[in-house]
Design a protein around this motif. Sequence first.
Motif, mmCIF file in Angstrom:
data_model
loop_
_atom_site.group_PDB
_atom_site.id
_atom_site.type_symbol
_atom_site.label_atom_id
_atom_site.label_comp_id
_atom_site.label_asym_id
_atom_site.label_seq_id
_atom_site.Cartn_x
_atom_site.Cartn_y
_atom_site.Cartn_z
ATOM 1 N N ALA A 139 2.637 9.762 -1.089
ATOM 2 C CA ALA A 139 1.294 9.297 -0.753
ATOM 3 C C ALA A 139 1.141 9.142 0.756
ATOM 4 O O ALA A 139 0.114 9.538 1.338
ATOM 5 N N GLN A 140 2.161 8.589 1.399
ATOM 6 C CA GLN A 140 2.116 8.440 2.849
ATOM 7 C C GLN A 140 2.093 9.800 3.539
ATOM 8 O O GLN A 140 1.369 9.994 4.527
ATOM 9 N N LEU A 141 2.877 10.738 3.016
ATOM 10 C CA LEU A 141 2.901 12.076 3.592
ATOM 11 C C LEU A 141 1.529 12.733 3.485
ATOM 12 O O LEU A 141 1.025 13.298 4.463
ATOM 13 N N VAL A 142 0.931 12.662 2.315
ATOM 14 C CA VAL A 142 -0.384 13.285 2.114
ATOM 15 C C VAL A 142 -1.426 12.669 3.044
ATOM 16 O O VAL A 142 -2.231 13.371 3.660
ATOM 17 N N ARG A 143 -1.387 11.338 3.170
ATOM 18 C CA ARG A 143 -2.358 10.691 4.066
ATOM 19 C C ARG A 143 -2.133 11.089 5.520
ATOM 20 O O ARG A 143 -3.079 11.280 6.275
ATOM 21 N N SER A 144 -0.854 11.221 5.905
ATOM 22 C CA SER A 144 -0.569 11.592 7.297
ATOM 23 C C SER A 144 -1.063 12.988 7.645
ATOM 24 O O SER A 144 -1.277 13.310 8.816
ATOM 25 N N ALA A 177 -3.230 18.683 -1.486
ATOM 26 C CA ALA A 177 -2.508 17.434 -1.754
ATOM 27 C C ALA A 177 -1.862 17.476 -3.133
ATOM 28 O O ALA A 177 -0.698 17.078 -3.303
ATOM 29 N N GLY A 178 -2.608 17.974 -4.118
ATOM 30 C CA GLY A 178 -2.069 18.086 -5.462
ATOM 31 C C GLY A 178 -0.891 19.042 -5.521
ATOM 32 O O GLY A 178 0.078 18.805 -6.249
ATOM 33 N N ARG A 179 -0.962 20.102 -4.745
ATOM 34 C CA ARG A 179 0.142 21.059 -4.736
ATOM 35 C C ARG A 179 1.391 20.461 -4.095
ATOM 36 O O ARG A 179 2.505 20.700 -4.562
ATOM 37 N N ILE A 180 1.220 19.684 -3.047
ATOM 38 C CA ILE A 180 2.380 19.024 -2.444
ATOM 39 C C ILE A 180 3.025 18.077 -3.453
ATOM 40 O O ILE A 180 4.252 18.073 -3.632
ATOM 41 N N ARG A 181 2.197 17.288 -4.130
ATOM 42 C CA ARG A 181 2.747 16.344 -5.107
ATOM 43 C C ARG A 181 3.432 17.082 -6.259
ATOM 44 O O ARG A 181 4.530 16.708 -6.680
ATOM 45 N N ALA A 182 2.792 18.136 -6.775
ATOM 46 C CA ALA A 182 3.370 18.867 -7.905
ATOM 47 C C ALA A 182 4.686 19.526 -7.512
ATOM 48 O O ALA A 182 5.678 19.468 -8.257
#
Length: 237
Positions: free
Chosen positions: A227-232, A92-97
């Motif tokens: 945030a929505q993407l990570v939760r999905s 998740a952190g890598r997607i956000r970064a």
Amino acid sequence: MAETRTRGRRERLRAETTAEIKDVALRLMASGGPDAITLRAIAREMGMTANAIYGYFATRDDLVTALIDDVYTGLADAVDAAWAATAADDPAGRIRAWAHAFRNWALANPAGFRLIYGDPVPGYQAPEGGAAPDAAQRVCTGLTALAAAAWPRASEASEASEDFQWSDFDAGLLSKIRPAFPDLPPAAVALALRIWGHLHGLLCLEIYGHLRTQMLNPDKLFREELAQLVRSLGLAA
């Protein structure tokens, strides 16, 4: 010794002039669109003769290819650095970064973003293999790596993980990613494209000014989309 210094000075001046030509080309595109990138217009802006600028780029297409390669490499460097700076056990952190690096780069280089992802330069013919094959490979691999890291959890959250086949994808795309990720199923490749779509869609709206009169804080919207993407994907928010 004097000859070496003279040659070094000539090479430095040539590199500086080449960089200025590229900068002017991107500024012309930003103000006038892709049609504005012409060697004559650039020469006029720089106070050079048209014949002089042909000593740096033989054709307009050579210049556009160099621009795309520079721009795409800058993007690849930015997202690769974001990936490397994030823990391997934090998908998740890598997607956000990765996503924030992509957006920050795009906001800092809007004309470059438009050059590689938006407005085609009329009549431009890319060289065989593409204008920036190495950078394109790095960005494509980076996106796929995001999907690969998320896939163990995302596959559990997905209801359509069996709906994709290798025949659904372009052969050129598969030639880039399957050697690097031989164990990924087709649905994970689709996930990489979906992640790109989430990021790219909002960025296009922002870079092209469509959010300007709709949203006072595009950053907040982008963060919520992430945030929505990570939760999905079944990952920790």
